[in-house]
Design a protein around this motif. Structure first.
Motif, short mmCIF file in Angstrom:
data_model
loop_
_atom_site.label_atom_id
_atom_site.label_comp_id
_atom_site.label_asym_id
_atom_site.label_seq_id
_atom_site.Cartn_x
_atom_site.Cartn_y
_atom_site.Cartn_z
N TYR A 84 0.87 -1.10 0.04
CA TYR A 84 -0.08 -0.03 -0.03
C TYR A 84 0.90 1.27 -0.17
O TYR A 84 2.05 1.21 0.42
N ASN A 85 0.43 2.11 -0.45
CA ASN A 85 0.86 3.65 -0.35
C ASN A 85 1.04 4.21 1.27
O ASN A 85 -0.21 4.31 1.76
N ASP A 94 -5.68 0.75 -4.62
CA ASP A 94 -4.12 1.07 -4.27
C ASP A 94 -3.66 -0.45 -3.98
O ASP A 94 -2.34 -0.42 -4.72
N ARG A 97 -3.00 -1.85 -7.66
CA ARG A 97 -1.90 -1.08 -8.28
C ARG A 97 -0.50 -1.60 -7.80
O ARG A 97 0.25 -2.08 -8.67
#
Length: 232
Positions: A84-85, A94, A97
């Motif tokens: 995760y970011n 997220d 990605r």
């Protein structure tokens, strides 16, 4: 936090990656195997077989680094590391990605193996008498392949999938290290460097139990799918 709790938490992350990679491997691998197996010795068969051999021969760490350089550093399409970011709240988009590059890296070898084995099994099955009889009756080629050829190739297919699932759930060590995916593979690598014996033992035991359980499940499915197989 105990060693078992830490391994269980990381195993969930590996399960997400393994499930994604296995889905990709099944969809692409089975498709390639069926297309090549129903057209033996044709140009498309040789081309797809060559692709499968090439994919199986590519080192996982090299593929991960190449994907990282091209799609993360150069094109900046996908994140380079992590799950995760860390600067925003975790969300499903997220996660997806972050999941793309690890999935491709992890799924490459299983996809090639599944494609080659399905191709071999379908090619052999297509020469059987009942398949020729189905064709002689005028059945559509799609019906012949799905209802007759693939059904007889199911036992081999189940074994392949079980082995590849065990490999993926055991932790794709190299892919997790290269792309910093927080799974049990990366945890095992860190534990070995730190000589953390409880973590090493927990991961090893978990992987062994998963592998044995999946193979036992594959045997049960084979017994149901193929009446010729009888459990001892």
């Amino acid at each position: 936090m105990s060693a078992l709790q830490l391994v269980q938490e990381r195993f969930t992350n590996t399960l997400i990656l393994a499930g994604s990679a296995l889905t990709v491997a099944l969809v692409i691998g089975v498709s390639i195997g069926v297309i090549a197996g129903t057209r033996p010795n044709s140009f498309i068969d040789r081309f797809l077989t060559l692709l499968a051999v090439a994919a199986a021969s590519v080192p996982t760490y090299w593929l991960g680094i190449v994907l990282l350089i091209i799609f993360s550093l150069k094109l900046q399409w996908f994140p380079a590391t992590g799950m995760y970011n860390p600067r925003v709240d975790p969300t499903l988009p997220d996660l997806l990605r972050h999941l793309v590059l690890p999935t491709i890296t992890t799924a490459a070898v299983p996809t090639a193996i599944i494609a080659r084995m399905v191709r071999s099994s379908v090619t052999e099955t297509m020469t059987l008498d009942h398949v020729r009889t189905a064709r002689a009756k005028g059945l559509a080629e799609r019906t012949v392949v799905t209802r007759h050829a693939l059904r007889n190739a199911l036992p081999t297919f189940v074994t392949i999938v079980a082995l590849q699932a065990g490999y993926l759930l055991g932790g794709s060590l190299i892919a997790e290290i290269v792309l910093s995916w927080p799974g049990i593979g990366l945890q095992l690598y860190t534990a070995v460097g730190a000589r953390d014996i409880p973590i090493i033992m927990s991961v090893t035991l978990l992987v062994a139990v998963i592998f044995v359980s999946l193979n036992f499940l594959a045997d049960l499915i084979q017994a149901v799918a193929d009446p010729r197989i009888r459990l001892a």
